[in-house]
Design a protein around this motif. Structure first.
Motif, short mmCIF file in Angstrom:
data_model
loop_
_atom_site.label_atom_id
_atom_site.label_comp_id
_atom_site.label_asym_id
_atom_site.label_seq_id
_atom_site.Cartn_x
_atom_site.Cartn_y
_atom_site.Cartn_z
N TYR A 207 27.82 26.86 46.10
CA TYR A 207 28.42 27.58 47.22
C TYR A 207 27.40 27.66 48.34
O TYR A 207 26.20 27.73 48.08
CB TYR A 207 28.81 29.00 46.81
CG TYR A 207 30.01 29.04 45.92
CD1 TYR A 207 31.29 29.06 46.45
CD2 TYR A 207 29.87 29.04 44.54
CE1 TYR A 207 32.40 29.08 45.63
CE2 TYR A 207 30.97 29.05 43.71
CZ TYR A 207 32.23 29.08 44.25
OH TYR A 207 33.33 29.09 43.45
N PRO B 81 41.62 27.33 53.33
CA PRO B 81 41.82 28.54 54.14
C PRO B 81 40.52 29.31 54.41
O PRO B 81 39.60 29.29 53.60
CB PRO B 81 42.77 29.38 53.31
CG PRO B 81 43.53 28.40 52.50
CD PRO B 81 42.56 27.29 52.21
N HIS B 82 40.52 29.99 55.51
CA HIS B 82 39.44 30.89 55.92
C HIS B 82 38.11 30.13 56.02
O HIS B 82 37.07 30.62 55.57
CB HIS B 82 39.34 32.09 54.97
CG HIS B 82 40.59 32.93 54.97
ND1 HIS B 82 40.69 34.12 54.31
CD2 HIS B 82 41.79 32.75 55.55
CE1 HIS B 82 41.89 34.64 54.49
NE2 HIS B 82 42.58 33.81 55.24
N MET C 66 36.84 27.57 54.61
CA MET C 66 36.16 27.03 53.44
C MET C 66 36.33 25.52 53.49
O MET C 66 37.44 25.01 53.53
CB MET C 66 36.79 27.60 52.17
CG MET C 66 36.43 26.86 50.90
SD MET C 66 34.81 27.26 50.27
CE MET C 66 35.16 28.73 49.35
N GLN D 224 30.90 24.06 48.30
CA GLN D 224 31.99 24.86 48.84
C GLN D 224 31.37 25.72 49.94
O GLN D 224 30.71 26.71 49.67
CB GLN D 224 32.63 25.70 47.75
CG GLN D 224 33.46 24.84 46.79
CD GLN D 224 33.91 25.58 45.56
OE1 GLN D 224 33.21 25.62 44.57
NE2 GLN D 224 35.07 26.19 45.63
N ARG E 2 31.39 28.08 53.10
CA ARG E 2 32.15 29.04 53.91
C ARG E 2 31.43 29.16 55.24
O ARG E 2 30.31 29.64 55.30
CB ARG E 2 32.19 30.39 53.20
CG ARG E 2 32.99 31.42 53.92
CD ARG E 2 34.47 31.32 53.67
NE ARG E 2 34.82 31.64 52.30
CZ ARG E 2 36.07 31.67 51.85
NH1 ARG E 2 37.07 31.39 52.63
NH2 ARG E 2 36.31 31.96 50.59
N ARG F 197 45.75 23.16 59.07
CA ARG F 197 47.02 23.62 59.63
C ARG F 197 46.93 23.84 61.14
O ARG F 197 47.74 24.56 61.72
CB ARG F 197 47.54 24.89 58.93
CG ARG F 197 47.75 24.67 57.43
CD ARG F 197 48.71 25.65 56.85
NE ARG F 197 48.11 26.93 56.54
CZ ARG F 197 48.72 27.90 55.87
NH1 ARG F 197 49.94 27.72 55.44
NH2 ARG F 197 48.13 29.04 55.63
N ALA G 83 44.16 26.54 63.70
CA ALA G 83 44.61 27.66 62.88
C ALA G 83 43.41 28.46 62.39
O ALA G 83 43.50 29.66 62.18
CB ALA G 83 45.42 27.14 61.69
N GLU G 84 42.30 27.76 62.19
CA GLU G 84 41.09 28.41 61.71
C GLU G 84 40.12 28.53 62.88
O GLU G 84 40.44 28.17 64.01
CB GLU G 84 40.47 27.56 60.58
CG GLU G 84 41.36 27.40 59.36
CD GLU G 84 41.30 28.60 58.43
OE1 GLU G 84 40.42 29.48 58.64
OE2 GLU G 84 42.11 28.67 57.50
N ALA H 59 42.09 47.58 33.62
CA ALA H 59 42.55 47.43 35.00
C ALA H 59 43.66 48.43 35.30
O ALA H 59 43.68 49.06 36.37
CB ALA H 59 43.03 46.00 35.26
N GLU I 4 42.14 51.94 35.51
CA GLU I 4 41.40 52.10 36.77
C GLU I 4 42.37 52.25 37.94
O GLU I 4 42.13 53.02 38.86
CB GLU I 4 40.48 50.90 37.02
CG GLU I 4 39.12 51.01 36.35
CD GLU I 4 38.26 52.13 36.96
OE1 GLU I 4 38.48 52.49 38.14
OE2 GLU I 4 37.39 52.64 36.25
N ASP I 5 43.44 51.48 37.89
CA ASP I 5 44.44 51.54 38.96
C ASP I 5 44.97 52.97 39.08
O ASP I 5 44.96 53.56 40.17
CB ASP I 5 45.57 50.55 38.65
CG ASP I 5 46.46 50.29 39.85
OD1 ASP I 5 46.30 50.99 40.87
OD2 ASP I 5 47.33 49.39 39.76
N GLN J 176 42.17 55.44 40.20
CA GLN J 176 41.74 55.35 41.60
C GLN J 176 42.84 55.68 42.58
O GLN J 176 42.58 56.28 43.63
CB GLN J 176 41.24 53.94 41.91
CG GLN J 176 39.94 53.57 41.24
CD GLN J 176 39.55 52.14 41.60
OE1 GLN J 176 39.89 51.64 42.67
NE2 GLN J 176 38.81 51.50 40.71
#
Lengths: 78, 999
Positions: free
Chosen positions: B168, B252-253, B255, B280, B282, B433, B451-452, B739, B742-743, B746
């Motif tokens: 990364y 996307p974003h 990457m 990868q 970013r 895109r 788009a990005e 999970a 915790e849900d 929280q």
């Protein structure tokens, strides 16, 4: 891979998160709606994520389902 | 063999470093710095491949990654064998061995070429039209023969022995492409203080500058500018330069996926190096400086070896010192071909003709060509070519004012160069895109709205003049750095350039004069011709997306880099509509083919998935345990002794538990420590059971539902103190249970003062089960009053010198203890228990015996006996639901279920086969004997050594009302009503009173 803003840890990669369903489900309507019916909006969608492989916190945010970009402002309550 | 076509000097090759290599078994020489393509050209080899469909002889079309024709196989050994590599991208190394593909028996003589003769019978949509009848022939004749012919190249037969790395990376500005625009962008971004990554698919940075032998930049040569720029970037601490690195996907974003080739160009790679690395990245901002691709011209027989793009020929000459032929014809609709003609002319290549489709050619390069006395013919088209394995003749014809062809004039040659202008490489922009727009002046799709956070610079957005491209790149780099938050503005750099330019323009579509029966290729890799496209429009196709799929144009591994725009031009022409109305196909990743290895990375073999082993794994292994995978856990399934099969081992283990004592590794059970003043309230709201009144030192079996009222998880929960609970969950359920907890903690009940801590790996759990359990345990424990411990109690103390949480619980129906010790002490406590129990016949047992023992007692396993649609009442656990609790998860749904008319739901019941030894199939359908109605399915089925017969648990509709009834369990091979006969019984087969739990 999306870049998701954890309100506690800042921007992190999507693999650190798990999706946790739509935000602010209404619990006062019909039970079947609560359990089984979900909106599938085109555009703004308020939803919950959990920073599962980070701080572990749940938070709510809004995402544009067309562009996949997260939208300001952040949603208050998860 | 001599490199007869190598120039005397020049090029970026290292003439002091000759390399030997082979192609199709024949040896050749080249130089360091060559590609396989340039080295073969230097040896006069133009025939490199056979085309996919018609097996036509093909040579090089390009000098870069857009090459559609020259796909070869590279083999270091049987395992390191890669098909479909572009010869234009393969760097030469000593001993390189390449083979041609798609030919039998040889490249020069290919039996598959019969397809070429049958071409009139193989139009677009051939498959859809031909293999319709007889219907039966599809499976036995058509499909097998099509499959035998389909596919290009051979997959390696051995597993890939190479290593692939993954990384990364983050940066402020990622610059894709290191041509003039990319270099300038990286310089500007670096000077702005940005963290920069500059990547390029080629071995050397510089893009078109690598073949720029004329232009002067900032008063010096292009090479001087390139070298100085790279030196600046290499010295900048926040800049990373990645050569041989293809940006293959824009995700996307911002990457971006980069594939870095690390060892492919080395004759003897260091075995410690990975072959490739996936980056990868970013990036805050991305600058796309991906340049443009030259377009071929579409005229009959435009695919013979010796026919290539004009700019590619110039690259081979200036960069590699190779004359691609001796007598050249150039066909063009763009000034660039004149520059190539001049360069070839200077290098001693005879220029037979420059055929320009246009009526005028007044630019700087055409003027220079005329001055040099080169034969320029305006308004001239190509009607065809001849030459079997290499072009030998070009038929030219003048076009009159109405576009009609005049007299055919054959021109002998061994090289035909073409230029239809340049297509901006918008692949990555489109993948992200970003919206494209068609520019009428440039006759090209250009990046419009990103788009990005993308900046596009240089030829990729239609710029042509070198000065403009440099300035554009510099501006884009500065803008990107600023957008990324770097406030230091780079110094102004005007980039003064002296160069002769080729203005934009060119040709889209087919040339006039396509004679009947001749094929003008549009997509070289998939053998799609102009006629195929015209046919598709005649058959009613309108959308380019449909035409693409029907004709397969642009669908080959090159994704139509050289063909898409010509295809659009032909379709627009056939339909009489403007190009933007036809649309544009979507670009998808990867930009060029990418190996699977980099996506797998280290996740292969033993590292495919994390492996979880309990603290007592080594002890179990030493006892000869056979392990099974339970999620990521390795669990001991049974412990066979010499000569025992699984059934015998399981039977012995079960008998030992029932008659003496067994030891079971239960460490994989999920564990959560719930602590806080509101811990009991928290459990009260989660579980169906009541918790407030559970005294410290006691345990309770807890049942957890989802909001829909169906069973989600279960487990024993012990209360250590008023504010402290030791919660266990199923092995597989711990993640989702934690999970969920915790849900709620929280988000629904933030007012509760309670903490959750996952403790699964902290505790080793040793289940001691059987009538002798207490006897074995007694001498080992300290500070625990064993005699006072009744079923479902717990105590803290010490065992074998380490801290102990002791639970008196049973998952076997026998008196049992679960010994919880710190994980680090698990192995030692296992050894201590085994030693202490030897005299009592203590026997380690595995998960298989555990399942038999629990099934004998009707204890359910979440996920095996339940499937997410089972309510507590369905499972026979309705009495566990605490009445009068104000709320718990699932309460509302249970009330709704209770309000519905009774009957119709499936219940957990026991089944006994009428043939006692018959173990049923888990998952098998259960049907009514009378009418074959489907009633449910078998959930658990085992042979019970204790009872000496097979037993099963099942979910059966209205099962509790059917006790004693005879049903059938379906068999795969027989009609349902002829299945095994079974009797419905209560789901507890052994000790229904539970007397043995008390020892």
């Amino acid at each position: 891979m999306l870049l998701i803003h954890c309100p506690w840890c800042g921007p992190r990669a999507e693999i650190e998160f798990s999706y946790a369903g739509p935000a602010q489900l209404r619990r006062d309507g019909a039970l079947e709606d609560l359990l089984y019916l979900r909106d599938n909006p085109k555009g703004r969608h308020e939803e919950r994520w959990r920073h599962a492989h980070g701080c572990g916190q749940f938070f709510a945010t809004a995402r544009d389902t067309v562009s996949d970009f997260f939208l300001p402002p952040p949603v208050a309550k998860p | 063999m001599s490199q007869a076509l190598r120039t005397a000097e020049g090029g970026r090759i290292d003439r002091a470093n000759p390399l030997g290599f082979s192609f199709d078994g024949r040896s050749y020489r080249g130089f360091a710095g060559d590609t396989l393509a340039s080295a073969l050209l230097a040896n006069g080899v133009h025939l490199l491949a056979r085309s996919f469909k018609y097996h036509r002889p093909r040579g090089l079309l390009t000098a870069g990654s857009d090459e559609p024709n020259a796909l070869v196989e590279l083999a270091r050994d049987a395992a390191r064998c890669t098909p479909n590599l572009r010869a234009t991208q393969i760097e030469l190394y000593e001993g390189l061995r390449a083979r041609s593909q798609n030919r039998t028996p040889s490249l020069a003589f290919d039996l598959g070429a019969v397809n070429d003769r049958l071409a009139p019978l193989l139009p677009a949509g051939f498959y859809y039209k031909t293999f319709m009848w007889p219907k039966a022939a599809w499976k036995r004749l058509y499909e097998p023969s099509i499959r035998a012919m389909a596919g290009l190249g051979r997959a390696p037969t051995r597993p890939d022995p190479d290593r692939y790395a993954q990384r990364y990376a983050h940066c402020d500005v990622l610059v894709v492409g290191s041509g003039p625009a990319g270099l300038a962008a990286a310089l500007a971004a670096a000077e702005s203080g940005a963290r920069v990554i500059l990547c390029d698919e080629q071995a050397a940075f510089g893009g078109t500058l690598l073949a720029e032998d004329e232009a002067r930049i900032e008063g010096g040569s292009a090479e001087a500018f390139r070298a100085a720029s790279l030196a600046t970037l290499a010295a900048a601490p926040r800049v990373r330069l990645l050569a041989r690195t293809t940006a293959f996907g824009y995700f996307p974003h911002n990457m971006v996926g980069l594939a870095e080739r690390i060892t492919d160009h080395l004759a003897a790679p260091d075995p410690r190096l990975p072959r490739e690395r996936l980056w990868q990245v970013r990036a805050r901002e991305v600058v796309l400086a991906t340049g443009a691709h030259e377009r071929p011209l579409v005229f009959p027989e435009n695919d013979r070896p010796g026919i290539m793009l004009a700019e590619a020929a110039r690259v081979y000459l200036t960069r590699y010192g190779v004359r691609p032929g001796t007598r050249a014809v150039l066909a063009t609709a763009h000034d660039g071909a004149y520059r190539t003609a001049l360069a070839l002319h200077r290098a001693g290549v005879e220029i037979a003709a420059i055929a320009d489709l246009r009526g005028t050619a007044g630019g700087a390069w055409p003027a220079a060509a005329r001055d040099a006395g080169l034969p320029v013919r305006l308004s001239t088209t190509i009607l065809g070519t001849t030459g079997r394995r290499r072009v030998a003749r070009v038929d030219l014809a003048r076009l009159d004012a109405d576009g009609r062809c005049g007299v055919v004039e054959p021109v002998p040659c061994d090289l035909l160069l073409m230029s239809g202008g340049f297509t901006p490489s918008v692949h990555l922009f489109s993948q992200s895109r970003g919206r494209l727009r068609f520019d009428d002046t440039l006759q090209a799709y250009l990046p419009d709205t990103p788009a990005e956070r993308t900046h596009v610079a240089g030829a990729c957005r239609g710029l042509v003049a070198l000065a403009d491209v440099l300035a554009d790149g510099y501006a884009a780099g500065a803008a990107a750095a600023q957008a990324a938050g770097c406030n230091r503005a780079p110094s102004a750099r005007p980039f003064p350039v002296t160069a002769r330019e080729s203005p934009a323009g060119g040709m889209l579509g087919a040339l006039p004069g396509n004679r009947p029966g001749a094929r003008a290729f549009v997509d070289f890799q998939n053998d799609v011709t102009a006629k195929d496209l015209a046919l598709a429009t005649r058959e009613g196709f309108r959308s380019i997306e449909h035409i693409k799929r029907y004709t397969t144009t642009g669908m080959a591994t090159d994704q139509g880099k050289s063909s898409n725009m010509n295809a659009l031009g032909i379709v627009a022409d056939a339909l009489g509509s403007p190009i933007p109305a036809i649309g544009l196909t979507t670009f998808r990743m990867p930009y060029t083919p990418t190996s699977f290895g980099i996506f797998a990375g280290a996740a292969r073999g033993d590292l495919f998935e994390p492996l979880r082993m309990t603290p007592m794994h080594a002890q179990a292994a030493a006892l000869g345990a056979v392990f099974e995978d339970v999620g990521q856990w390795k669990r001991a399934r049974y412990f066979p002794r010499a000569g025992e099969d699984m059934a015998a081992a399981v039977a012995r283990e079960c008998r030992a538990v029932r008659s003496a004592c067994g030891l079971f590794d239960a460490s994989t059970l999920g564990k959560i420590e719930i602590v806080g003043p509101d811990a009991a309230t928290f459990l009260e709201r989660l579980y169906v059971n009541a918790w407030h009144r559970l005294p410290s030192g006691r345990c309770r079996y807890g049942l957890l539902l989802r909001e829909d009222g169906f069973i989600f998880d279960d487990g024993v929960i012990g209360r250590l103190a008023t504010d402290r609970f030791h919660v266990t969950t199923t092995t597989g359920g711990i993640g989702r249970v934690l999970a969920m907890m915790e849900d709620y903690r929280q988000t629904e009940w933030p007012e509760l003062d309670v903490w959750l801590t996952a403790t699964t790996e902290q505790w080793a759990v040793l289940a001691l089960q059987g009538p002798r359990a207490k006897d074995i345990l007694a001498p080992l424990v300290e500070a625990v009053d064993l005699a006072a411990m009744t079923h479902m109690s717990l105590a803290e103390g010490r065992i074998a010198g380490v801290p102990l949480r002791l639970f008196r619980v049973s998952f076997t129906g026998e008196m049992g203890f679960e010994v919880n010790v710190p994980a680090s002490a698990g192995a030692a406590v296992w050894e201590a228990l085994m030693a202490a129990g030897a005299a009592c016949g203590l026997t380690p047992y595995g998960t298989e015996a555990m399942h038999v023992l629990r099934a004998e007692k009707g204890y359910l396993v979440i996920g095996q006996d339940t499937d997410g649609t089972v309510s507590p009442d369905d499972a026979g656990l309705g009495r566990m639901v605490a009445r009068g609790k104000p709320d718990f998860i699932g309460k509302r749904a249970l009330e709704a279920m209770a309000a519905r008319p009774a009957g119709g739901r499936q219940h957990l019941v026991g089944l006994l086969s009428e043939t006692p030894a018959q173990v049923l199939e888990e998952g098998a359908q259960i049907v009514a004997e009378t009418d074959g109605a489907r009633l449910g399915h078998v959930t658990s089925a085992y042979y019970s050594p204790t009872l000496g017969r097979a037993i099963a648990l099942a979910m059966v509709r209205d099962g509790r009302a059917r006790l004693g009834e005879r049903l059938r369990v379906a068999l795969p091979e027989a009609p349902a009503r002829e299945g095994h006969a079974v009797r419905v019984v209560a789901p507890v087969f052994y000790d229904p009173e539970g007397a043995r739990l008390d020892g």
